[in-house]
Structures are given as C-alpha cells and as structure tokens.
Design a protein around this motif. Structure first.
Motif, short mmCIF file in Angstrom:
data_model
loop_
_atom_site.label_atom_id
_atom_site.label_comp_id
_atom_site.label_asym_id
_atom_site.label_seq_id
_atom_site.Cartn_x
_atom_site.Cartn_y
_atom_site.Cartn_z
N ASP A 30 -6.53 -12.69 -26.63
CA ASP A 30 -7.80 -11.64 -25.10
C ASP A 30 -6.95 -11.37 -24.63
N GLY A 31 -6.92 -10.73 -24.24
CA GLY A 31 -5.78 -9.88 -23.71
C GLY A 31 -6.68 -7.98 -22.52
N GLU A 32 -5.74 -7.79 -21.69
CA GLU A 32 -6.09 -7.32 -20.63
C GLU A 32 -5.41 -6.01 -20.54
N VAL A 33 -5.66 -4.49 -20.68
CA VAL A 33 -4.69 -3.68 -20.42
C VAL A 33 -5.43 -2.65 -19.06
N PHE A 34 -4.50 -2.12 -18.25
CA PHE A 34 -4.80 -1.24 -16.62
C PHE A 34 -4.32 -0.38 -16.85
N TYR A 35 -5.64 0.66 -16.43
CA TYR A 35 -5.35 2.37 -16.40
C TYR A 35 -4.74 2.82 -14.52
N THR A 36 -4.23 3.46 -14.56
CA THR A 36 -4.62 3.62 -13.04
C THR A 36 -4.22 5.14 -12.81
N THR A 37 -4.86 5.61 -11.90
CA THR A 37 -4.53 7.20 -11.31
C THR A 37 -3.51 7.49 -10.49
N PHE A 38 -2.96 6.42 -9.98
CA PHE A 38 -2.39 6.70 -8.28
C PHE A 38 -1.39 5.58 -8.48
N GLU A 39 -0.04 5.82 -8.16
CA GLU A 39 1.39 5.84 -7.36
C GLU A 39 0.88 3.81 -6.89
N ALA A 40 1.42 3.12 -7.14
CA ALA A 40 1.38 1.54 -6.83
C ALA A 40 2.23 1.76 -4.93
N TYR A 41 2.78 2.80 -4.22
CA TYR A 41 3.44 2.72 -3.61
C TYR A 41 4.10 4.07 -3.58
N GLN A 42 4.28 5.29 -2.41
CA GLN A 42 4.50 6.51 -2.32
C GLN A 42 5.36 6.05 -1.19
N ASP A 43 6.44 7.48 -0.95
CA ASP A 43 7.07 7.79 -0.14
C ASP A 43 6.75 8.17 1.51
N ASP A 44 7.18 8.29 2.50
CA ASP A 44 6.60 8.81 3.53
C ASP A 44 5.65 10.24 3.39
N PRO A 45 4.36 9.76 3.66
CA PRO A 45 4.15 11.75 3.57
C PRO A 45 4.50 12.57 4.64
N PRO A 46 4.12 13.87 4.42
CA PRO A 46 4.33 15.05 5.40
C PRO A 46 3.87 14.68 6.59
N VAL A 47 4.68 14.82 8.03
CA VAL A 47 4.49 14.60 9.08
C VAL A 47 2.93 15.07 9.56
N GLY A 48 2.84 16.56 8.52
CA GLY A 48 1.54 16.96 9.38
C GLY A 48 0.21 16.28 9.57
N LEU A 49 0.37 15.52 7.67
CA LEU A 49 -0.67 14.96 7.03
C LEU A 49 -1.44 13.85 8.52
N ALA A 50 -0.61 13.51 9.31
CA ALA A 50 -0.68 12.04 9.87
C ALA A 50 -1.41 12.90 11.22
N THR A 51 -2.27 13.33 11.11
CA THR A 51 -3.16 14.15 12.67
C THR A 51 -4.56 13.72 13.01
N PRO A 52 -4.92 13.53 14.11
CA PRO A 52 -5.74 12.23 14.99
C PRO A 52 -6.88 12.73 14.06
N GLU A 53 -7.47 13.80 13.13
CA GLU A 53 -8.37 14.69 12.17
C GLU A 53 -8.48 13.36 11.00
N ASN A 54 -7.00 13.09 10.31
CA ASN A 54 -7.17 12.30 9.24
C ASN A 54 -6.87 10.63 9.35
N VAL A 55 -7.23 10.33 10.51
CA VAL A 55 -6.66 9.14 11.03
C VAL A 55 -7.67 8.06 11.95
N GLU A 56 -8.28 7.04 11.95
CA GLU A 56 -9.40 6.45 12.38
C GLU A 56 -8.48 5.01 12.35
N TRP A 57 -8.60 4.87 14.05
CA TRP A 57 -7.64 3.72 14.29
C TRP A 57 -9.12 2.67 14.78
N LEU A 58 -8.53 1.09 13.85
CA LEU A 58 -10.07 0.26 14.18
C LEU A 58 -9.31 -1.20 14.47
N HIS A 59 -9.87 -1.57 15.70
CA HIS A 59 -9.03 -2.94 15.87
C HIS A 59 -9.35 -4.12 14.98
#
Length: 659
Positions: free
Chosen positions: A553-582
């Motif tokens: 019995d075995g499992e093989v895992f595939y992903t289409t993304f990286e497990a972690y990324q470097d800091d994104p470009p500053v321009g991506l973290a705009t109010p339109e792209n981030v919604e903060w929650l308590h």
C-alpha cells in the motif's frame, strides 16, 4: 553514524524536550522568573546531557535498576535494539549502506550543518552592525541608570544592553514614562544576555524547530517579566495595554528587547491572568524524571553490554556467533525460469576505508554452482577472522565482466548475520544487467523471530525463494513488457495492465494498492495526467518501497504549488487583495476543506506538516484574493492566511499596504 552526528541527534531531542515541556506544562503559569531560568539552564543543559553515559553506573547497579534502564530505548541504538533480536546489528547495516555511497552521507550532512551555521552567524553579525549604526545616529540624552538615546526616525522603543532607544516625538509624556519603566526592567535584569543566548542557540541549531521554539519562548517570557514589573509599580493596566496596541508594528532592530516583540494578545491574556498558585511550582519537579529518562535514552554501548552479559551467562551462544550467510536464486530474465549449474566464484577481500590506501587483492575461496532450481547457498565461518572488516562475495561472469550474485561485509565480533536472500533475473544486454530493478529480496526478520536460526537452514530458505519466484517473475516480466511497449511515455502516469508506471518507466505500484493525491485531495491517475499535461509538477512524497516491492500500500502526492514562497512584490498586498478578519471570527472547520497558509507554509494533506492551528495561538487572520492568492498558488482566487508567530518569524510574509 559519526560521533558528531550522534551528538547532534541527541542534542536535538534534548532541545525538543525542553521546548515542549515549557509549551505544554509551564507556558500558562505566571512564574515568569522561574520560567526564565528554566529556559536558560535546561537549554544549556541539553548540550551536556548527550555527553553523559549511564552505562558504567548501570553496569554496577542492582539488577532492578539495570532492568529499568534496559526498558528505556537508547536513542542512537533504537534500530540496534530491534535488529539485535534478529541477530543483525544495526551499526553494520548503517555502515554497509554508507560505504557504498560515492561520498559519505554523514559528510554531506556535516557540510550542510556548518554552512547553515555560517549563514546564521553572518545574519547575527549583520544585526549587530545594524545596532551600532542606529547607535551612531542617535543622540545620547542621559547616562544615569541606563544610557537613553533619542532617535530621529519612526522606530519602536527598544533596549539593548545598557542602552534604551526611543523617539520622544512619537509618544506622549505619560506614555514615555511607561515605556521607560518597561525598558528599564530589561536593562536592570540583563535581559539582553538572554536574547543573545537565544540567538546563539539558533546559530548552532538552525535546523532544529525546537531551538526556534525556545528562542520565541525566551523573548516572550522576558516581555511577561517586564509587563508584570510595570503593572506592579501602579501603572493602570488598561492604559498600558492601549499603549502596546498603539506602538504595534514591525521592529526596526530585531535583535533587542522590543517593546511589542511578543504577541500582543498573548501578553494581554497573561497580564489579566491571576497569579498561579504556589503549589503549581511542583510542576518543576517533573523535570527530575524527564531528565532521568533523557539520560537513559542517551546512554551508549547497550548492545556491547548485552553481548558481555551473554558471554557470561551462555558461553555456547557466543561460540555459535561465527557464521555469515549468502543465498539466492538466479533466474532467466526472459522466461522467469531458474538457471541451473551457473558457476559462482567465492571470494573475500579485506575492507579498506582510509583515503589513499590501495584496495587489497580479492582472495579466491573456491567455487560453487547453482543447483537444479537455480539456488545457491554459502555459509561462511568467520570465527578466526583477524581483520576488522571483510567483504565476502559470490561472483558470476557474463563475457569478461564480473557481477555479484551476493555480497556481504562482515565486522569482527558481530552476531550471526545473513544477507537478504534474493532472486536475480539475468537478461542479455549490458544495460539490462546493470539495472537495479532486476534484484528482488525476501525479508527473514519475522521468520527469525519465530523460528530462530532454523529459518536460515538452506532447505527452508530455498523453499521460501521458490514460493516467491513466480510472483517476482511476473513483476519482472511486467516491467520488461512495459518498457517494450512504451519507449518514451508521454504522460505523467501510464496505466499498464494491473499497474502504474511513471515517465521514467519505473513501476509506481499496483492498481489495487496505490493511491494518488492532487493538492491534498484523492484523485484518479487520469486527473493527474490532465493537470500536468498543462504545467510542470512536483512529487511531494512517495512510498520509497513502491518501486521495488510488490503489493505494498502506498500514497503518491502531487501538487501544483510550492510549499512556501518568498515575499511577494509589494504591490500585490493592496486593500483590494486582502481582507482582514478577527481571529475569533475564523471557523476552523473550514480549514479542513479550504486551502490555507500557516505562518507562511502551505498546509495541504501530503505537503509540509499539515498542521491545524489552535484558536488561542492565532494572532492574525486574512483572506488573500485575486493576484495575491495566485502568487502563492496560481490555481486559486482565494487563500486563507493565518499567523501564530510574530511577523518577523512568518515565512514569505507580504509587506501589507494596510494595517
């Protein structure tokens, strides 16, 4: 295992115990000064415990004491203790595997560890340079109890050594009094020494999550100490907490006692917590049995002690510890039929491991032939072996080239040993001969447990191999047929008869036994092919045995993304792209079905560590949308972002354009 790697392994376990004991037992108690000394003393003690060997004490103690320690598994000998029951010392197994590598795996690991320490040392040096730059640009105001510097820049108040740095233009007079009171506690109690100790701990143990856990605990506990001292002087708790919220932000100098370095929510909780009852100090007594168990776990030479006892109590057993076994079946790779009457040459060669030494000549010890069923069996008497280690081998020739039918490296003084009986399929053509997937082994571990040395009887071993031969032959033929039918597979996974193969034409596993996962969700192999026909893929994890063992019995895992990324470009973290929650508004149940990042690491089944955060540990929650979500996973338009650590410790954290 080299002694330094064994020491680092024990050190990592010791630090893990220190960090987890604090996290689970002491963290919620208000004995902050006790906790401070616990973190410092026991973290330092973790460096010394691996050097203590209890075996001399155990060997001279009463039988009851020795029995207790023998029931605690010795950390570096866990495999030895298990395999010794099957008369196969684990130290032999480890050294045999490593000796076949071009460069010892232990050497590469040591190089990696040292390089990491160098990088972390450079990081620490840069932080100290940053501090001196800030100090040169600051204006000294007073040198009474502490050197107070005014800084003409937008910084958070902090202290380092005997110096306190603050921008008075950013705070009201009453706020400055509370800030100075807080930082003076750090100065008076020499908290900078704790900070530097924590940093050095991470320099030496950068690879160990426990070291970073202890570092965070030390810094957080120092803030608890300073907060309690300020409130004890009569400062209004509510006003003080509002002040903490007001100065929240990213610190200018991270190697310091920062006014808001810890989680504000955690600090406010601890300020409002009633003082722990003094009888809770009894929890520190738990450290005594924990330390004893650690010392017992770190002991060495348990196998040697067991052998010594065996020689004393049962001389006959020691006399029987003199044989090595090499056995197997040679079969035709095209038909799967056994190959009778194949000539095999027996040989021995003294093993040499020092660089520059000339490899000794191989000494011929005669020949043997496979019987009518292709079976060979060589029982080697090693009682009079004078050399430290000798390689015994059975060779056969194809043309002018020698190939091993079986090989074993025996270390003087070990218990009876055997190589795993194997079935080898011989096929014409040099490239097929060199392929590793023509060998199939059977494991005698369970048989040795139940039957003892009778499991090594040649008739018994031969029958086990003959029972497995048709199954192994069918698998070998399946591999050959696939390679003939698919010279260059175009798909990520190819279904062929009752099995799956990858693009390298290796057998992944059988249809009845294999499970495929795409981005943490169970899928069929066709979904994998559809997905990766359009983009490259990553295999995050696979059962290492699937390529060599049938029916596992075995499992093989595939992903289409990286497990972690470097800091994104500053321009991506705009109010339109981030919604903060308590944090209290987050329904943790949603995380079981929706993608999320925890402290900068993607949490998906089969990737990273697949952690589920505890509600009381969550400090910030956001929903990343649109291009910001797609930066972390280009297949998503929404991604949960959850933090439990200070911002400086969160991997790949965006520079947000909103508070």
């Amino acid at each position: 295992m080299p002694s330094i790697l064994e020491y680092l392994m024990k050190l990592s376990v010791g630090l893990a115990v220190v960090g987890l004991f604090y996290h689970w037992v002491l963290r919620r108690q208000t004995f902050y000064n006790w906790n401070r000394w616990y973190l410092l003393v026991y973290a330092a003690l973790a460096f010394a415990l691996p050097l203590v060997n209890l075996n001399q004490t155990v060997s001279q103690s009463s039988s009851n004491q020795a029995s207790f320690f023998n029931h605690v598994p010795a950390l570096p000998s866990l495999a030895i203790a298990e395999v010794a029951q099957h008369t196969i010392p684990a130290e032999f197994v480890e050294e045999e595997v490593v000796s076949k590598l071009p460069i010892a795996a232990g050497d590469w690991l040591l190089i990696l560890l040292v390089m990491g320490m160098i990088v972390m040392s450079v990081r620490l040096g840069l932080l100290l340079i940053c501090y001196h730059r800030i100090k040169r640009q600051a204006a000294l105001v007073t040198e009474d109890e502490a050197a107070v510097y005014h800084v003409d820049r937008n910084i958070l108040p902090f202290s380092f050594g005997k110096a306190i740095f603050v921008n008075p233009a950013l705070h009201q007079p009453h706020e400055l009094r509370e800030i100075m009171a807080h930082e003076l506690v750090h100065v008076r109690q020499w908290h900078t020494a704790d900070i530097l100790f924590a940093e050095l701990l991470c320099v030496l143990n950068w690879y160990n999550p426990a070291a970073w856990l202890i570092r965070h605990a030390i810094r957080q506990n120092l803030e608890f100490i300073a907060d309690r001292a300020v409130l004890a002087d009569g400062t209004d708790a509510q006003e003080y907490q509002y002040l903490l919220l007001k100065v929240a932000g990213v610190p200018e100098f991270r190697l310091a006692n920062q006014f808001n370095i810890s989680s504000l929510k955690e600090r406010i909780i601890m300020m409002n917590r009633s003082r722990s009852a003094r009888w809770y100090l009894m929890r520190f007594l738990y450290l005594l049995p924990v330390t004893v168990v650690l010392l017992a776990t770190f002991r060495t030479d348990i196998v040697a002690l067991a052998k010594e006892k065996q020689k004393t109590e049962s001389p006959q057993t020691a006399q029987n510890s003199q044989y090595v076994y090499i056995s197997g079946i040679l079969a035709d790779g095209a038909t799967g039929k056994p190959l009778p009457n194949i000539l095999l040459e027996k040989s021995r060669r003294v093993a040499m491991f020092l660089e520059g030494q000339t490899l000794p000549e191989r000494k011929n010890l005669g020949t043997l032939r496979t019987d009518a069923d292709g079976f060979y069996y060589w029982k080697i008497d090693t009682k009079d072996q004078e050399e430290e280690r000798v390689n015994y081998a059975l060779n056969y020739k194809i043309g002018e080239i020698d190939f091993f039918a079986g090989e074993f490296s025996f270390k003087r003084g070990n218990n009876p040993l055997y190589n795993r009986p194997e079935i080898t399929f011989l096929t014409p053509g040099l490239m097929d001969i060199l392929r590793m997937d023509r060998w199939y082994h059977i494991d005698l571990t369970e048989a040795l447990e139940k039957e003892g040395e009778s499991a090594l009887d040649p008739a018994v071993v031969k029958q086990r191999l003959l029972n497995e031969l048709p199954v192994f032959a069918a698998e070998h033929q399946l591999k050959i047929d696939f390679k003939k039918a698919h010279w260059h597979p175009q798909k990520t996974i190819t279904k062929f008869r009752k099995a799956y193969f990858n693009q390298e034409r290796d057998l992944i596993g059988y249809i009845a036994d294999i499970k495929f996962y795409l981005n943490g969700k169970s899928v069929d192999y066709q979904k994998i092919n559809e997905t990766f026909a359009r983009e490259p893929y990553q295999i995050m994890k696979a059962d290492a045995g699937l390529k060599q063992h049938r029916g596992q019995d075995g499992e093989v895992f595939y992903t289409t993304f990286e497990a972690y990324q470097d800091d994104p470009p500053v321009g991506l973290a705009t109010p339109e792209n981030v919604e903060w929650l308590h944090p209290d508004d987050l329904d943790l149940a949603r995380l079981k079905d929706e993608p999320y990042m925890l402290d900068g690491f993607r949490m998906t089944y089969g990737t990273s560590s697949n952690l589920m955060p505890l509600r009381e540990e969550i400090t910030r929650v956001a929903i990343f949308k649109g291009p910001l979500a797609r930066y972390y996973d280009k297949g998503l338009d929404k991604l949960w972002w959850i933090e439990t650590r200070p911002p400086a410790e969160v991997q790949g954290r965006p520079v947000f354009a909103i508070k």
